[in-house]
Design an enzyme around this catalytic site. Structure first.
Site, short mmCIF file in Angstrom:
data_model
loop_
_atom_site.label_atom_id
_atom_site.label_comp_id
_atom_site.label_asym_id
_atom_site.label_seq_id
_atom_site.Cartn_x
_atom_site.Cartn_y
_atom_site.Cartn_z
N ASP A 262 0.79 -1.24 0.26
CA ASP A 262 -0.12 -0.04 0.11
C ASP A 262 0.60 1.06 0.17
O ASP A 262 2.23 0.96 -0.16
CB ASP A 262 -0.80 -0.44 1.53
C1 NOJ Z 1 -4.02 4.47 0.07
C2 NOJ Z 1 -5.27 3.14 0.54
O1 NOJ Z 1 -5.65 2.56 1.61
C3 NOJ Z 1 -4.94 2.46 -1.17
O2 NOJ Z 1 -6.51 1.56 -0.33
C4 NOJ Z 1 -5.72 2.95 -1.85
O3 NOJ Z 1 -5.61 2.04 -3.14
C5 NOJ Z 1 -3.82 3.40 -2.08
N1 NOJ Z 1 -3.77 4.98 -0.86
C6 NOJ Z 1 -3.96 4.61 -3.76
O4 NOJ Z 1 -4.56 5.30 -3.58
#
Ligand code: NOJ
Length: 734
Positions: A262
């Protein structure tokens, strides 16, 4: 490209070219105006890596992606196309209800159709991968990301997970749809106290039995990618967690697709305190088999040195790069690097078919929570109707996570009502703002546009209230469209108070003095505590964030064109202090109402009921359905459960019949109820139908005391009903 050629390509790459494939950056590195979701940080990486980067985050739009791809390929030696990945969670341009609303449809086949549309619209925007579905099981309504999940049950979530993946990736081999990246692996929904990015700690038994099944289901359905979650599991952040990523995901589940961290999660291993610098963070993540580093400087700056120092093997990099190249090849990017970005397909977005599907889904997602004296459905043009509240004429019905949705294409509730009600019998006044304090919205709350929209001075507040009161005097029915601000749920939207905002509650109190018939339309990204509202309102409809067609769907339900069929996929707490409250909890030694101990010494709260306000599976319709004749036949390999359902009303309806079991005595404590099957059937007015559920021994298996996955003979109870509370029950022996 043939596999052989792809292998040759891999072997012709220099180390820095390979490392580039494992780095994901957002659009500003390519001098576009990327949509930045998450904290921005300057990474300080070399130009050389930038020229070899493998994927781009959150840039969409066929023109923009085309431009970036073209410029990149022109400069690139090996002509390996970029992968464009983005957050298309519940709609690209045509916005469907938030996933918690999708869960409330109890209709995975319909959601399959929705995700086909979502995938195709996303592809035509030039995206190749979406970070969806999010299948984290959620039991704590304080967590803002309930919004992104289909709910609290592993079986229901698993059914949705596989259909969402299948929908997104529908006909992928023929360049349709988009690759799915299931997230957030694993158990992110169990963050302590529902506080965002917090610790997760639980037994392996609970992890495997409750939290893992939906991810597994998405992977079995062929999800091409997996995203690691921000949380720890058993003391180790998931992005460095070999047990979860290597043992379970790679070895047990045989997942050979791409694992991505993530956002900045690799460098956050330092903040977690398991790495002391970027180099250590990098080796922990690559050793745990994380292929792509999303938006952190670690892989870009450290991988090469780590290989040179012999701390990691080049073969590890080769394996990770191979998975990335394989995905690019499966998506046909070598043959056509532009894919959806090769056409300006404006007529495809938000077209009539897509909108009518969004309408159907929104109708099915709305849950009728209360209908005293059957005041709903309303009869068009029979009474004078006033609609008030900050969501009455507000296109924010698409919610916050609809990053590419357009508010101007959204049908507001007021607009929807005008289909049924003549203008001289329909009044509107917003009456109050969503919030009257913006401190909960953090740094966003201090922005001038938020302040101006939300914080009304006394004069403005009184003027709107007065107008609402005077229109309310004339009206027969007052509809209140109330709810959370879009920024009070979603990522980083954890709350300790999960009620309607205070200023809205005060507004309600004032209007209740008029003693009119009242209907609450509740817009929220989580189950709110509606204990006060249940006492105040005649009828309550839970709308979630219902999407592009939200206003039409609500009007159809209010006026009975649609008989509501939504059922909660997450319990609604009676009080926030009950959290987490969920239906399939374990039995205790001192159950309330069934223990020999005095009423003081049983498992309960002394100041609140134990049960939620509205249980899992709950939802009313405008019909009355009677359940009877529950019986069970135990055959050698099958358990047949029969029930009879009768629509005792003069309205056709859709009824979701839910089948639960309880394993009465086993080597480990079992839940009081476990959903095993459900059927959503069309039940014509005044008709009766016999329904059959067929279970196998497989359905009775669990992780036994020695962690073998099997069933144990003995007594079971089958429960059938319209929700997890109001059931008929019958016991049987295996
Ligand atoms: C953080 C988030 O937790 C995740 O769900 C998301 O896909 C990513 N950022 C990318 O934007």
């Amino acid at each position: 490209m043939e596999e052989q050629q792809l292998k040759q390509l891999l072997s012709s790459l220099s180390l820095i070219e390979k490392v580039g494939q494992l780095v994901q950056l957002s659009g500003e590195f390519f001098k576009t105006d990327s949509l930045v979701v998450g904290p921005l940080q300057k990474l300080g990486i070399s130009e050389e890596i930038l020229g070899n980067v493998g994927s781009v985050l959150n840039v969409a739009g066929s023109k923009k992606t085309h431009e970036i791809q073209k410029e990149y390929l022109e400069k690139s030696k090996h002509k390996i196309p970029l992968l464009f990945m983005g957050d298309v969670i519940y709609g690209y341009r045509t916005i469907f209800p938030i996933p918690l609303g999708l869960g409330a449809t109890w209709n995975p086949d319909l959601i399959f159709e929705a995700y086909k549309v979502i995938g195709e619209e996303a592809r035509l925007s030039g995206l190749n991968v979406t970070f969806a579905p999010m299948v984290d099981l959620v039991r704590d309504a304080r967590w803002g990301r309930c919004l992104e999940s289909t709910g609290e049950d592993q079986y229901l979530n698993s059914e949705f997970a596989k259909k969402m993946v299948a929908g997104l990736q529908y006909n992928l081999e023929n360049q349709h749809g988009i690759a799915s990246c299931v997230k957030h692996f694993a158990a992110y929904g169990a963050v302590e106290a529902g506080r965002e990015y917090n610790t997760v700690d639980m037994s392996e038994r609970r992890l495997r039995e409750t939290y893992l099944p939906a991810y597994h289901s998405a992977i079995t359905a062929g999800s091409k990618m997996v995203m690691t979650s921000f949380n720890t599991y058993d003391g180790v952040p998931v992005t460095a967690n070999k047990y979860l990523l290597k043992q379970i995901l790679r070895n047990e589940w045989r997942f050979d697709g791409v694992i991505i961290s993530d956002y900045a999660a690799v460098s956050e291993l330092i903040d977690h305190g398991v790495a002391s610098n970027d180099a250590e963070a990098t080796s922990l993540a690559i050793n745990a088999s994380v292929d792509i580093d999303m938006k952190s400087p670690c892989y870009a700056n450290e991988l090469i040195q780590l290989i040179e120092q012999g701390k990691i093997r080049e073969s590890q990099i080769n394996e990770a790069v191979w998975r990335v190249l394989k995905l690019k090849n499966e998506l046909g990017l070598f043959e056509n690097p532009y894919q959806g970005a090769s056409c300006e397909a404006t007529n495809i977005f938000n077209n009539e078919n897509a909108r009518s599907l969004a309408l159907k889904v929104a109708r099915e997602s709305i849950v009728l929570l209360q209908n005293k004296n059957q005041i709903l459905p309303l009869v068009p043009n029979k009474q004078k109707i006033l609609i008030v509240g900050p969501y009455a004429d507000n296109p924010s019905l698409i919610g916050l996570w609809a990053v590419y949705g357009k508010k101007e294409e959204t049908v507001t509730i007021l607009k929807g009502l005008t289909k049924y009600q003549k203008p001289d019998l329909l009044f509107y006044e917003s009456g109050c703002s969503i919030l009257n304090k913006t401190d909960e919205l953090g740094e966003f709350g201090s922005a001038a546009n938020f302040q101006e929209k939300l914080v009304w001075d006394n004069q403005k507040r009184n003027a709107h209230l007065e107008k609402a009161l005077s229109l309310g005097e004339i009206a027969d029915v007052i509809i209140f469209a109330l709810g959370e601000h879009t920024m009070q749920s979603g990522e980083a939207g954890s709350r300790t108070e999960i009620s309607l905002p205070k200023n809205q509650k005060q507004f309600v109190k004032k209007l209740m003095a008029l003693k009119k018939q009242t209907i609450l339309l509740c817009v929220s990204g989580r189950p709110l505590v509606l204990t006060d509202e249940v006492k105040q309102f005649d009828a309550i409809l839970q709308l979630w964030f219902p999407g592009t067609e939200g206003g039409n769907a609500v009007a159809d339900v209010l006026f009975g064109q649609t008989n509501p069929s939504g059922r909660l996929s997450m319990s609604f707490p009676y009080h926030v202090g009950q959290s987490p409250v969920y239906y399939n909890h374990f039995k205790t030694g001192r159950p309330l109402g069934k223990s020999n101990h005095s009423n003081r010494f049983v498992s309960k709260f002394i100041d609140s009921p134990v049960s939620p306000l509205f249980p899992f599976g709950y939802g009313l319709s405008y019909s009355q359905v009677k359940y009877s004749k529950l019986s069970v036949d135990v055959l050698e390999q099958q358990i047949l459960i029969h029930v009879s359902v009768e629509n005792q009303s003069s309205r056709d309806c859709y009824e979701t019949i839910q089948c639960y079991i309880q394993d009465v005595s086993a080597s480990v404590v079992r839940p009081v109820l476990e959903l095993k099957r459900f059927k959503k059937i069309f039940l014509p007015a005044n008709k009766k139908e016999d329904v059959l559920f067929s279970l196998t021994l497989e359905d009775l298996k669990f992780y036994r005391q020695d962690m073998t996955f099997d069933f144990e003979s003995g007594q079971f109870i089958a429960f059938i009903g319209p929700n997890s509370r109001d059931t008929l029950e019958v016991s049987f022996e295996i």
